[in-house]
Design a protein around this motif. Structure first.
Motif, PDB file in Angstrom:
ATOM      1  N   LEU A  15       0.914  -1.371  -0.098  1.00 50.82           N
ATOM      2  CA  LEU A  15      -0.100  -0.123  -0.001  1.00 50.82           C
ATOM      3  C   LEU A  15       0.974   1.315   0.030  1.00 50.82           C
ATOM      4  O   LEU A  15       0.413   2.134  -0.738  1.00 50.82           O
ATOM      5  CB  LEU A  15      -1.045  -0.096   1.272  1.00 50.82           C
ATOM      6  N   LEU A  16       1.964   1.174   0.595  1.00 53.26           N
ATOM      7  CA  LEU A  16       2.887   2.526   0.666  1.00 53.26           C
ATOM      8  C   LEU A  16       3.430   2.652  -0.663  1.00 53.26           C
ATOM      9  O   LEU A  16       3.800   3.688  -1.015  1.00 53.26           O
ATOM     10  CB  LEU A  16       3.937   2.153   1.814  1.00 53.26           C
ATOM     11  N   ALA A  17       3.811   1.416  -1.292  1.00 57.74           N
ATOM     12  CA  ALA A  17       4.468   1.520  -2.546  1.00 57.74           C
ATOM     13  C   ALA A  17       3.413   2.112  -3.596  1.00 57.74           C
ATOM     14  O   ALA A  17       3.801   2.852  -4.606  1.00 57.74           O
ATOM     15  CB  ALA A  17       4.699   0.073  -3.248  1.00 57.74           C
ATOM     16  N   PHE A  18       2.143   1.915  -3.448  1.00 56.97           N
ATOM     17  CA  PHE A  18       1.121   2.403  -4.426  1.00 56.97           C
ATOM     18  C   PHE A  18       0.838   4.169  -3.936  1.00 56.97           C
ATOM     19  O   PHE A  18       0.874   4.856  -4.967  1.00 56.97           O
ATOM     20  CB  PHE A  18      -0.254   1.807  -4.170  1.00 56.97           C
ATOM     21  N   ALA A  19       0.966   4.193  -2.824  1.00 52.82           N
ATOM     22  CA  ALA A  19       1.013   5.742  -2.587  1.00 52.82           C
ATOM     23  C   ALA A  19       1.960   6.332  -2.875  1.00 52.82           C
ATOM     24  O   ALA A  19       2.094   7.572  -3.266  1.00 52.82           O
ATOM     25  CB  ALA A  19       0.821   5.973  -0.962  1.00 52.82           C
ATOM     26  N   ALA A  20       3.251   5.787  -3.042  1.00 49.27           N
ATOM     27  CA  ALA A  20       4.378   6.229  -3.238  1.00 49.27           C
ATOM     28  C   ALA A  20       4.677   6.801  -4.676  1.00 49.27           C
ATOM     29  O   ALA A  20       5.218   7.791  -5.347  1.00 49.27           O
ATOM     30  CB  ALA A  20       5.824   5.462  -3.138  1.00 49.27           C
TER      31      ALA A  20
END
Length: 304
Positions: A15-20
């Motif tokens: 999820l952090l990767a998608f937001a990143a």
């Protein structure tokens, strides 16, 4: 580390990767030292390299174990063009749109696309779901209305187009039996389209260090490895839980934009964002989702 802890950690990283992705794109393009076409090409190229490398390693492991790897796959040119259209619209929008607003526009457009196609194919919504859809639509409209909080219309339309493309990409890939392999093939097949975009913008091509780092990180880490992590946890999460968890992506992008890029969030954007996410959550609660969602949408995993 327990299995539950490992699942939670892997899900959080995905999820952090998608937001990143939103953060990295805005970081790379905000200063104007890198153009959108170059960013798109570098991002897709970096993603293709990482995913192709992972597939090569997996193939070697299969051969060493005496098993036949998946060489056919379902990735195709239609999906590859949708992937390219998403990446290009995403980049063109983030020249002028903040990370938080862009994530909301993308997320809303993806979900609206998938919902509308579902309705066209015969899916039916309950009254509460229609109310949720109306709430999300009003939030999106409020975000686009002229005013201090509104993004430039052209950039907003590019992001909405990116969301439509990603929604189609997700729907077309729902039946994949090997989503990582198919995603790798689609990234590779998207490269001729990225080259064509570069040729159309020869006079304006520019890449600075900031843009290069952002594009490589977005393609190789946030997109390539992010998708691999998401596909690893999807079978354990289930479609509905995965869809619900992805509601966290726009708020994560917004928080990162404020903390790392110095962006501001006024009351209009906060209320509009809350309406969009709440409306989507109401719709999702009543939907039966497929078993093979595609990242990074509410039936998958991104964006973003």
């Amino acid at each position: 580390m327990s299995a539950r802890t490992a699942l939670a950690a892997t899900t959080a990283l995905a999820l952090l990767a998608f937001a990143a992705n939103s953060l990295l794109c805005r970081f790379a393009l905000a200063e104007g030292g890198t153009d959108a076409a170059s960013f798109t090409a570098i991002r897709l190229g970096a993603g293709a390299l990482v995913l192709a490398g992972l597939m090569a390693v997996r193939q070697q492991h299969h051969e060493a174990a005496g098993r036949e790897g998946n060489t056919a796959g379902r990735g195709g040119w239609r999906s590859a063009f949708a992937l390219f259209a998403y990446a290009a619209g995403f980049s063109l929008a983030y020249v002028d749109v903040g990370a938080a607003t862009g994530a909301l526009l993308l997320f809303g457009a993806v979900q609206a696309t998938m919902l509308l196609i579902g309705l066209w194919q015969g899916e039916r919504l309950a009254a509460t779901q229609w109310a949720g859809f109306a709430l999300a639509a009003l939030g999106l409209l409020a975000l686009l209305l002229p005013g201090a909080a509104a993004p430039p219309l052209g950039a907003a339309l590019w992001m909405i187009a990116a969301g439509v493309a990603w929604g189609l990409y997700s729907l077309w890939g729902r039946g994949s039996t090997d989503p990582v392999a198919d995603t790798a093939r689609n990234f590779v097949r998207s490269l001729p389209f990225a080259l064509a975009l570069l040729l159309l913008h020869l006079d304006g091509l520019a890449v600075d260090t900031r843009g290069l780092v952002g594009a490589v990180a977005s393609g190789a880490l946030a997109s390539g490895l992010g998708y691999v992590l998401w596909y690893r946890v999807l079978p354990q999460l289930g479609a509905l839980r995965a869809a619900s968890l992805q509601l966290a992506v726009p708020p994560l992008a917004a928080l990162a934009g404020v903390l790392l890029l110095g962006e501001s969030l006024d009351a209009t954007r906060l209320l509009a964002g809350a309406a969009i996410l709440a409306g989507i959550a109401v719709v999702l609660r009543g939907r039966r989702l497929g078993t093979h969602p595609q990242a990074p949408t509410a039936t998958s995993g991104p964006r973003r």
